[in-house]
Design a protein around this motif. Structure first.
Motif, PDB file in Angstrom:
ATOM      1  N   UNK A 133     -15.992 -26.968  39.950  1.00  0.00           N
ATOM      2  CA  UNK A 133     -16.004 -26.411  38.596  1.00  0.00           C
ATOM      3  C   UNK A 133     -14.871 -25.419  38.366  1.00  0.00           C
ATOM      4  N   UNK A 134     -14.923 -24.302  39.077  1.00  0.00           N
ATOM      5  CA  UNK A 134     -13.971 -23.231  38.797  1.00  0.00           C
ATOM      6  C   UNK A 134     -12.524 -23.653  39.041  1.00  0.00           C
ATOM      7  N   UNK A 135     -12.286 -24.465  40.066  1.00  0.00           N
ATOM      8  CA  UNK A 135     -10.912 -24.903  40.344  1.00  0.00           C
ATOM      9  C   UNK A 135     -10.326 -25.706  39.193  1.00  0.00           C
ATOM     10  N   UNK A 136     -11.166 -26.453  38.498  1.00  0.00           N
ATOM     11  CA  UNK A 136     -10.675 -27.261  37.380  1.00  0.00           C
ATOM     12  C   UNK A 136     -10.155 -26.382  36.245  1.00  0.00           C
ATOM     13  N   UNK A 137     -10.717 -25.190  36.129  1.00  0.00           N
ATOM     14  CA  UNK A 137     -10.284 -24.286  35.060  1.00  0.00           C
ATOM     15  C   UNK A 137      -8.920 -23.654  35.363  1.00  0.00           C
ATOM     16  N   UNK A 138      -8.521 -23.649  36.633  1.00  0.00           N
ATOM     17  CA  UNK A 138      -7.236 -23.052  37.008  1.00  0.00           C
ATOM     18  C   UNK A 138      -6.090 -23.749  36.292  1.00  0.00           C
ATOM     19  N   UNK A 139      -6.189 -25.064  36.157  1.00  0.00           N
ATOM     20  CA  UNK A 139      -5.176 -25.818  35.405  1.00  0.00           C
ATOM     21  C   UNK A 139      -5.655 -26.161  34.001  1.00  0.00           C
ATOM     22  N   UNK A 140      -6.968 -26.302  33.843  1.00  0.00           N
ATOM     23  CA  UNK A 140      -7.508 -26.715  32.550  1.00  0.00           C
ATOM     24  C   UNK A 140      -7.267 -25.717  31.440  1.00  0.00           C
ATOM     25  N   UNK A 141      -7.500 -24.435  31.715  1.00  0.00           N
ATOM     26  CA  UNK A 141      -7.337 -23.411  30.687  1.00  0.00           C
ATOM     27  C   UNK A 141      -5.868 -23.208  30.293  1.00  0.00           C
ATOM     28  N   UNK A 142      -4.937 -23.067  31.252  1.00  0.00           N
ATOM     29  CA  UNK A 142      -3.525 -22.935  30.854  1.00  0.00           C
ATOM     30  C   UNK A 142      -3.012 -24.131  30.055  1.00  0.00           C
ATOM     31  N   UNK A 143      -3.448 -25.349  30.450  1.00  0.00           N
ATOM     32  CA  UNK A 143      -2.989 -26.534  29.713  1.00  0.00           C
ATOM     33  C   UNK A 143      -3.576 -26.563  28.309  1.00  0.00           C
ATOM     34  N   UNK A 144      -4.816 -26.131  28.166  1.00  0.00           N
ATOM     35  CA  UNK A 144      -5.450 -26.036  26.850  1.00  0.00           C
ATOM     36  C   UNK A 144      -4.673 -25.064  25.967  1.00  0.00           C
ATOM     37  N   UNK A 145      -4.258 -23.945  26.551  1.00  0.00           N
ATOM     38  CA  UNK A 145      -3.457 -22.967  25.821  1.00  0.00           C
ATOM     39  C   UNK A 145      -2.122 -23.564  25.394  1.00  0.00           C
ATOM     40  N   UNK A 146      -1.501 -24.314  26.306  1.00  0.00           N
ATOM     41  CA  UNK A 146      -0.182 -24.886  26.034  1.00  0.00           C
ATOM     42  C   UNK A 146      -0.237 -25.932  24.925  1.00  0.00           C
ATOM     43  N   UNK A 147      -1.182 -26.848  25.010  1.00  0.00           N
ATOM     44  CA  UNK A 147      -1.224 -27.969  24.067  1.00  0.00           C
ATOM     45  C   UNK A 147      -1.685 -27.525  22.677  1.00  0.00           C
ATOM     46  N   UNK A 148      -2.700 -26.657  22.633  1.00  0.00           N
ATOM     47  CA  UNK A 148      -3.262 -26.260  21.340  1.00  0.00           C
ATOM     48  C   UNK A 148      -2.709 -24.939  20.818  1.00  0.00           C
ATOM     49  N   UNK A 149      -1.867 -24.290  21.616  1.00  0.00           N
ATOM     50  CA  UNK A 149      -1.296 -23.035  21.174  1.00  0.00           C
ATOM     51  C   UNK A 149      -2.301 -21.897  21.122  1.00  0.00           C
ATOM     52  N   UNK A 150      -3.341 -21.980  21.936  1.00  0.00           N
ATOM     53  CA  UNK A 150      -4.376 -20.947  21.951  1.00  0.00           C
ATOM     54  C   UNK A 150      -3.938 -19.742  22.771  1.00  0.00           C
ATOM     55  N   UNK A 151      -4.494 -18.605  22.426  1.00  0.00           N
ATOM     56  CA  UNK A 151      -4.381 -17.439  23.294  1.00  0.00           C
ATOM     57  C   UNK A 151      -5.316 -17.633  24.480  1.00  0.00           C
ATOM     58  N   UNK A 152      -5.137 -16.812  25.516  1.00  0.00           N
ATOM     59  CA  UNK A 152      -6.013 -16.907  26.679  1.00  0.00           C
ATOM     60  C   UNK A 152      -7.471 -16.689  26.284  1.00  0.00           C
ATOM     61  N   UNK A 153      -7.716 -15.710  25.412  1.00  0.00           N
ATOM     62  CA  UNK A 153      -9.080 -15.407  25.002  1.00  0.00           C
ATOM     63  C   UNK A 153      -9.705 -16.589  24.240  1.00  0.00           C
ATOM     64  N   UNK A 154      -8.914 -17.205  23.357  1.00  0.00           N
ATOM     65  CA  UNK A 154      -9.414 -18.342  22.585  1.00  0.00           C
ATOM     66  C   UNK A 154      -9.694 -19.538  23.497  1.00  0.00           C
TER      67      UNK A 154
END
Length: 204
Positions: A133-154
């Motif tokens: 679970x947690x390891x998937x977020x290591x790449x999942x969250x930054x990529x989500x930020x990159x593609x959708x232009x989200x802030x880290x908090x969002x």
């Protein structure tokens, strides 16, 4: 050696199919960017039953097939989907399965949990929570930020916080299955490994 290779291919295909099925079980609430799926449970089971190499390949082969357009991820496929906003999670899954398998193998080989299933459940739970679970977020969250232009908090608000409890429940289910099915896990892992003694230190 040849029989081990055949068994490995069979189990790789079996857990690839299981991962595909679990990817198709999707719940997406209105406005949510990341759907709820059982994909991480599929990763847990692959890492639990298979050797590190086979666990990695069982998930990776699904990604390769999806890259050719097969709708294997919640009815979607193709390069566009794989590099979409959930791509960081998708490409992390093979490595998560590999890490789960390495950790499970080390635990089964070195720890004698006979008569203490509670400790085994706790250890398995921690392994699954950390590596599936947690390891998937290591790449999942930054990529989500990159593609959708989200802030880290969002990105955390839409891609992490809603999944904490669900991920914990999946890890708990995996841990209970691991303790209940230990003899079968040890047999399958050893039957597809060149090291026939893998996991023999663990006695259920």
């Amino acid at each position: 050696m040849q029989s081990n290779n055949i068994r490995s291919l069979v189990f790789i295909a079996l857990f690839a199919a299981l991962f595909i099925i679990m990817s198709s079980l999707t719940i997406k609430f209105g406005g949510s960017f990341v759907p709820f799926t059982l994909q991480t449970l599929g990763v847990i089971l692959a890492g639990l039953f298979l050797t590190p190499r086979n666990a990695f390949l069982s998930i990776f082969v699904v990604i390769v097939l999806a890259a050719f357009g097969l709708p294997l991820f919640s009815g979607a496929g193709g390069i566009t989907h794989l590099i979409g906003h959930t791509g960081g999670f998708i490409f992390a899954f093979p490595f998560c399965a590999l890490l789960v398998s390495l950790a499970v193998g080390a635990f089964l080989h070195r720890f004698n949990a006979k008569g203490n299933k509670l400790i085994a459940i706790i250890v398995f739970f921690v392994i699954f929570e950390l590596f599936s679970s947690l390891c998937a977020y290591v790449t999942g969250i930054p990529w989500l930020m990159h593609v959708l232009g989200f802030s880290f908090q969002k990105a955390m608000a839409v891609g992490f916080y809603p999944f904490i409890i669900v991920d914990a429940l999946k890890s708990l289910v995996g841990a209970i299955l691991a303790v209940s099915l230990t003899p079968y896990i040890v047999y399958i892992r050893s039957s597809t490994s060149s090291i026939s003694t893998q996991g023999t230190a663990y006695k259920a």
